[in-house]
Design a protein around this motif. Sequence first.
Motif, mmCIF file in Angstrom:
data_model
loop_
_atom_site.group_PDB
_atom_site.id
_atom_site.type_symbol
_atom_site.label_atom_id
_atom_site.label_comp_id
_atom_site.label_asym_id
_atom_site.label_seq_id
_atom_site.Cartn_x
_atom_site.Cartn_y
_atom_site.Cartn_z
ATOM 1 N N GLN A 17 47.099 37.546 48.416
ATOM 2 C CA GLN A 17 48.229 37.697 47.503
ATOM 3 C C GLN A 17 47.989 38.809 46.493
ATOM 4 O O GLN A 17 48.907 39.549 46.135
ATOM 5 C CB GLN A 17 48.500 36.372 46.777
ATOM 6 N N LEU A 18 46.749 38.944 46.049
ATOM 7 C CA LEU A 18 46.422 40.044 45.127
ATOM 8 C C LEU A 18 46.705 41.398 45.780
ATOM 9 O O LEU A 18 47.216 42.322 45.139
ATOM 10 C CB LEU A 18 44.954 39.962 44.706
ATOM 11 N N LEU A 19 46.378 41.533 47.057
ATOM 12 C CA LEU A 19 46.648 42.776 47.778
ATOM 13 C C LEU A 19 48.148 43.001 47.928
ATOM 14 O O LEU A 19 48.650 44.121 47.738
ATOM 15 C CB LEU A 19 45.976 42.732 49.156
ATOM 16 N N LEU A 20 48.878 41.939 48.277
ATOM 17 C CA LEU A 20 50.327 42.065 48.439
ATOM 18 C C LEU A 20 51.001 42.473 47.132
ATOM 19 O O LEU A 20 52.019 43.179 47.128
ATOM 20 C CB LEU A 20 50.911 40.744 48.950
ATOM 21 N N ASN A 21 50.409 42.021 46.024
ATOM 22 C CA ASN A 21 50.967 42.325 44.707
ATOM 23 C C ASN A 21 50.431 43.633 44.124
ATOM 24 O O ASN A 21 50.742 43.976 42.979
ATOM 25 C CB ASN A 21 50.670 41.184 43.732
ATOM 26 N N ASP A 22 49.612 44.351 44.914
ATOM 27 C CA ASP A 22 48.989 45.597 44.436
ATOM 28 C C ASP A 22 48.203 45.386 43.145
ATOM 29 O O ASP A 22 48.135 46.288 42.285
ATOM 30 C CB ASP A 22 50.041 46.695 44.228
ATOM 31 N N ASN A 23 47.604 44.226 43.011
ATOM 32 C CA ASN A 23 46.849 43.889 41.797
ATOM 33 C C ASN A 23 45.376 44.221 42.015
ATOM 34 O O ASN A 23 44.527 43.346 42.174
ATOM 35 C CB ASN A 23 47.033 42.398 41.463
ATOM 36 N N TYR A 24 45.086 45.513 42.025
ATOM 37 C CA TYR A 24 43.732 45.940 42.379
ATOM 38 C C TYR A 24 42.739 45.754 41.240
ATOM 39 O O TYR A 24 41.531 45.670 41.477
ATOM 40 C CB TYR A 24 43.755 47.384 42.877
ATOM 41 N N ALA A 25 43.237 45.647 40.024
ATOM 42 C CA ALA A 25 42.344 45.331 38.907
ATOM 43 C C ALA A 25 41.758 43.931 39.096
ATOM 44 O O ALA A 25 40.561 43.707 38.866
ATOM 45 C CB ALA A 25 43.108 45.412 37.582
ATOM 46 N N GLU A 26 42.586 43.003 39.556
ATOM 47 C CA GLU A 26 42.102 41.634 39.798
ATOM 48 C C GLU A 26 41.251 41.569 41.061
ATOM 49 O O GLU A 26 40.309 40.782 41.139
ATOM 50 C CB GLU A 26 43.282 40.674 39.908
ATOM 51 N N VAL A 27 41.566 42.394 42.055
ATOM 52 C CA VAL A 27 40.712 42.492 43.253
ATOM 53 C C VAL A 27 39.310 42.909 42.840
ATOM 54 O O VAL A 27 38.307 42.317 43.266
ATOM 55 C CB VAL A 27 41.300 43.505 44.267
ATOM 56 N N TYR A 28 39.246 43.943 41.991
ATOM 57 C CA TYR A 28 37.951 44.401 41.483
ATOM 58 C C TYR A 28 37.246 43.277 40.733
ATOM 59 O O TYR A 28 36.050 43.041 40.917
ATOM 60 C CB TYR A 28 38.146 45.614 40.561
ATOM 61 N N SER A 29 37.982 42.592 39.875
ATOM 62 C CA SER A 29 37.405 41.522 39.063
ATOM 63 C C SER A 29 36.844 40.403 39.931
ATOM 64 O O SER A 29 35.753 39.884 39.678
ATOM 65 C CB SER A 29 38.464 40.975 38.106
ATOM 66 N N GLU A 30 37.589 40.032 40.975
ATOM 67 C CA GLU A 30 37.134 38.973 41.888
ATOM 68 C C GLU A 30 35.804 39.360 42.536
ATOM 69 O O GLU A 30 34.876 38.548 42.608
ATOM 70 C CB GLU A 30 38.188 38.722 42.976
ATOM 71 N N MET A 31 35.721 40.579 43.015
ATOM 72 C CA MET A 31 34.496 41.035 43.675
ATOM 73 C C MET A 31 33.356 41.185 42.679
ATOM 74 O O MET A 31 32.217 40.809 42.962
ATOM 75 C CB MET A 31 34.743 42.342 44.425
ATOM 76 N N ASN A 32 33.670 41.729 41.517
ATOM 77 C CA ASN A 32 32.643 41.943 40.505
ATOM 78 C C ASN A 32 32.053 40.610 40.032
ATOM 79 O O ASN A 32 30.839 40.488 39.849
ATOM 80 C CB ASN A 32 33.231 42.716 39.323
ATOM 81 N N ASN A 33 32.913 39.616 39.826
ATOM 82 C CA ASN A 33 32.434 38.297 39.403
ATOM 83 C C ASN A 33 31.552 37.652 40.470
ATOM 84 O O ASN A 33 30.602 36.937 40.159
ATOM 85 C CB ASN A 33 33.618 37.378 39.094
ATOM 86 N N THR A 34 31.878 37.919 41.728
ATOM 87 C CA THR A 34 31.105 37.330 42.829
ATOM 88 C C THR A 34 29.774 38.040 43.017
ATOM 89 O O THR A 34 28.846 37.476 43.608
ATOM 90 C CB THR A 34 31.925 37.365 44.134
ATOM 91 N N ASN A 35 29.645 39.250 42.500
ATOM 92 C CA ASN A 35 28.373 39.985 42.604
ATOM 93 C C ASN A 35 27.202 39.218 42.000
ATOM 94 O O ASN A 35 26.043 39.458 42.348
ATOM 95 C CB ASN A 35 28.475 41.348 41.923
ATOM 96 N N ARG A 36 27.482 38.308 41.092
ATOM 97 C CA ARG A 36 26.398 37.551 40.458
ATOM 98 C C ARG A 36 25.642 36.687 41.445
ATOM 99 O O ARG A 36 24.559 36.179 41.130
ATOM 100 C CB ARG A 36 26.939 36.670 39.336
ATOM 101 N N ILE A 37 26.192 36.527 42.651
ATOM 102 C CA ILE A 37 25.487 35.719 43.645
ATOM 103 C C ILE A 37 24.139 36.349 43.987
ATOM 104 O O ILE A 37 23.200 35.667 44.407
ATOM 105 C CB ILE A 37 26.356 35.532 44.918
#
Length: 288
Positions: free
Chosen positions: A254-274
């Motif tokens: 849904q983030l991609l469909l909404n062109d919400n790439y700032a949130e796409v970045y945030s999702e990936m960045n937050n997951t980097n802590r793994i």
Amino acid sequence: MKVVVIGIGLIGGSFARDIKRLWPDSTIGGIDSNEKHLKEALQLGIVDKKSDYTDLTTADMVIVAIPVDYLVTELPEILDACGDETVVLDAGSTKRQICEVLAEHPKRRNFLACHPIAGTEFSGPSAAFEGLYEGKTNIICEVEKTAFKLQEKALELFQKLKMRIRYMNPVAHDKHIAYVSHLSHISSFMLGKTVIEKEKNERDIFDMAGSGFESTVRLAKSSPDMWTPIFEQNKENVVETLEEYIANLEKFKQLLLNDNYAEVYSEMNNTNRIKQILKGIPLTKSQS
């Protein structure tokens, strides 16, 4: 030391190889429903002889590394046959049903419920190798139900294999392992399926597959004979993890469909802590 390994594939065979290395004078008998595997294990020197359940009476240790659906039916018979001084340990990826089945067995004291979290995508005796378990975690459930002197016998092996030991109840084990193991395998199988179906029409797709794809689908080469009963026994927990995983995938789509790439970045960045979590590095307050 007299050892019998039941199921001489990657897991059981690797235990056998390490025992031979650590206790050169040990005698290892092998039991496997697949005669080809048993013959191969003998030829490779993984086991010294073909055994049967009559040999369990005098064994010091019995290692059972067979699919979990067979564990449920075979472990009671294995315990029936084992001697009073024999410790029987399994390597099943599910623990609740196995522990429930053996709860009232007269030789429950001889059984140590284990899950060594180790392996590769390969199977069979030729996949076994020394050092598979070094540095790996071994989860032990209901340790208090195993006779102390038999616990010590198994723990000596784990210590010499340089394994990390964690104690956990079977219900918690099955819930947690659904997230960190069972879901990973399902994801790998289904990614592989998706690409194979696409490849039917686009023959060049595998020419474009890089190391990232290869590492992600590595687990898709795992044995369906082993994994189908695991999913069956842990169905409730696996379905719960799948629902959460699917919800995250839907959110990302849904983030991609909404062109919400700032949130796409945030999702990936937050997951980097793994990366820190897997290395055992404590997270800061802002990361948690």
